[in-house]
Each structure stands twice: as C-alpha cells, then as structure tokens.
Design an enzyme around this catalytic site. Sequence first.
Site, PDB file in Angstrom:
ATOM      1  N   CYS A   1       2.106  -1.854   3.839  1.00 40.68           N
ATOM      2  CA  CYS A   1       3.299  -2.092   3.011  1.00 40.68           C
ATOM      3  C   CYS A   1       3.763  -3.548   3.037  1.00 40.68           C
ATOM      4  CB  CYS A   1       4.420  -1.150   3.419  1.00 40.68           C
ATOM      5  SG  CYS A   1       5.061  -1.380   5.100  1.00 40.68           S
TER       6      CYS A   1
ATOM      7  N   HIS B   1       9.337   0.347   6.603  1.00 38.51           N
ATOM      8  CA  HIS B   1       8.626   0.400   5.319  1.00 38.51           C
ATOM      9  C   HIS B   1       9.314  -0.514   4.325  1.00 38.51           C
ATOM     10  CE1 HIS B   1       5.787   1.998   2.467  1.00 38.51           C
ATOM     11  NE2 HIS B   1       6.755   2.252   1.611  1.00 38.51           N
TER      12      HIS B   1
ATOM     13  N   HIS C   1       4.653  -0.034  -4.100  1.00 38.22           N
ATOM     14  CA  HIS C   1       4.504  -0.102  -2.646  1.00 38.22           C
ATOM     15  C   HIS C   1       3.181   0.518  -2.222  1.00 38.22           C
ATOM     16  CE1 HIS C   1       6.118   4.164  -1.444  1.00 38.22           C
ATOM     17  NE2 HIS C   1       5.596   4.214  -2.646  1.00 38.22           N
TER      18      HIS C   1
END
Length: 392
Positions: free
Chosen positions: A304, A352, A364
């Site tokens: 990520c 994240h 993402h």
Amino acid sequence: MASHRKSRPTGTRVAGIRTPALATAALTSVALLSQSANAAPEADDKPSLEEVEKKVDDLYRQAESATDKYNAAKEKTAKQRKRVDTLLDDVAQRTQKLNEAREELGSFASAQYRTGAAAPDTATFLLADTPQDYFDQTQLMDRMTGRQKVAVDDYVTQQSETMKKRQEATESLETLTDSQNGLKTAKATVQRKLADARELMSKLTAEEKARLAAIEKEKRAEAARKADELARQQAAQQQAQDEAAQQQDSGSSSSGSSDSGSSSSTAPADSSYATKADKALAFARAQIGKPYVWGAVGPGSYDCSGLTQAAWKAAGVTLPRTTYDQVNAGTTVPLSQAQPGDLIFFYDDVTHVGIYIGNGMMIHAPKPGTYVREESIFYDGESAIHSVVRPA
C-alpha cells in the site's frame, strides 16, 4: 449353624434398587447422555463464519503492520550498510596513509643506521607500544630534525584517526547486525500472519466461502452507498464555495479596481497542487491490476505505501516509505474537504493507505492475494478511516 438370612429374589425391585439388568441399561443411558453432552461443546467450539472473517481480516491487518515494520527495518538496514561501506573505505584509505607514514619513519631509521646517527632512538620509536609513548621522550624529539618531527606528528595523527574510524566501523557493523535481525523478525512475522490467514480460509467449506463472498458483496454495496453520499456532500460544498466566490468577485468589481485581485490569492497554490496530484493519479491508475506484494515498491508489484510513494514520486514529491511516516508528511485536512491526490489513512495504528481520486473513491493496493484497484474509501467502514493528508 445355619444362616437365617433369606436369599434376595432376582428380577425384582428391593428397597428402590434396580436389578442388575436394569442397572446396566441405566448406566448405558447415562454414558450415552454424557458422551452427547461432551460432544456438544466441540460442535459449538467451531467459530461462526463472521468470526472467521473477522479473524482473517485481523490477520491481514497484522500482516500489514508487520510489513510496515519490515519496510522500516529494510530502509534502516540499507542506510546502515551504506554507512558501514563508507567507513570501511575510509579506514582502508587511512590505513594506507598510516603505512606510508610508517615507511617514511623507517627510511629515517635506515639512513640513521647507515650514518650511525641516533639509530637506537628511531628504532626504539618504531618498536614502542604506541607512538605517544615514545613521543613523550622529549629528549629524543630534541635530537630530531624538523622533517623527522613532521613525520612523527603525521604518524601519530594518522594512527589516532585510523583507530577512531575503526571503532566507528565496528559500532556501525554491530548496528547493522541489529537492523538485519530486526528485518528477519519482521519478515517472519508477516509470513506467519499470512500463513495463519490462508490456513483459516482453507478450512472453509464451499458453502461457507459462498456465504463469505455474499457478505463481502453486501459490504461493497454499503461502501459504494457511503461513497456516493460523500460525493454529493462534496459537490454541494463546492457549489456553495463557487457561489460565494462569484458573489465576492462581484462585490470586488463594484468596490473598485484596488481590491480586484484579493479574492484569488490562494488560487496559484491550489493550481500547483492539482497539477502534481494529476501526475500522481495518472501513475496510480497505470498500476491498476498489478499484484499486491508485501514490501514491494514496483514496478511490477506494490504494497500500500509502496504504491503511494511511487505515485507521488512520479509527481516530483518524495514521500517516506512507511504509512506511519507518510501520515506526517503533509497537511491533515477534513474528510469532507478531501481532494484528488490526497492520501487516505486507515485504522488507529495507521497500517493502510490509499490515494484519493474523488467521489469517495481511491486507488490502493489492498492486501496479499489482491491487485491494485479502485475502491470506496469506506471499504472497511467509516470508522476505519484514520485521517486525510495532503502531501504537497
């Protein structure tokens, strides 16, 4: 003498006690009931599908957290290795200079030996435990020529600096070893969490997997609904801002030319950010479909924070490697004011991140086993959103 006790009849009840045949049947029934009672908790011990889903999600989040630690350890290890290499090169160069200084002193000793002048003193200098030990013998220094004194000073300086750099290199090597051990630990943690998640999923039946897919579909639908709601709120907010700006422009025009430019003082900064954000988003869109791989920074795969770092690098902005560093690499803004290009961070431990594209959506790299994709920022519920950061 004969006993006066009467024999007990068989097959009848005596004082409320069953006959052996009936007692055996009763004991068998009790045993069966006991087995059933013991078996029931085993069936109840099996986690529900919702519990399995939560456990798997938690394991993936823990793996992401461990991935960030791995990324940080990897970055630290690379920097430390570079420092060690630099120090070792420096030590090698200083050792060479030290050897040259020693050779020069040796040449003095040879010359003095041939001429018979002060040979023992110079030899003693070369055999002393440390140059400083002999240097303290000032009577010898008094007999040395100016060139000899310069050579001795150079030798002492070179040896002192070389020893200092060797110590620095040793300490840096120890730090490097610690970093490498931390890297191994973080890597093992990631692999263990992912293995646990895969094991849980492998135990699900086909029916349970189908039900889990249905739950995921419902979650995506709810996330899309929330994204649409946010998009409407942002559109209404933008419309109100545009109308206010038009009214201000009209008022500025009627009040005179001296105030005509005051309403647009922030436009250049907004325009500059939008230009960079467009470049970052163009890069991110080009990565859609590439696999998530923990610790990866491209070009074939990403995690990520690796994706967001690479996207903004394409726009000329350098971001740190990990999510918990990226979250501090810009200006925090309210979710209602999020603009395309902003970074959306998730969870209390900031494990994240995605890049906002507008209308409640982001690009993402979700988790292992998935691919870079567009998705609602509410994919894991509104409460999962930690903050919004504008990096440039």
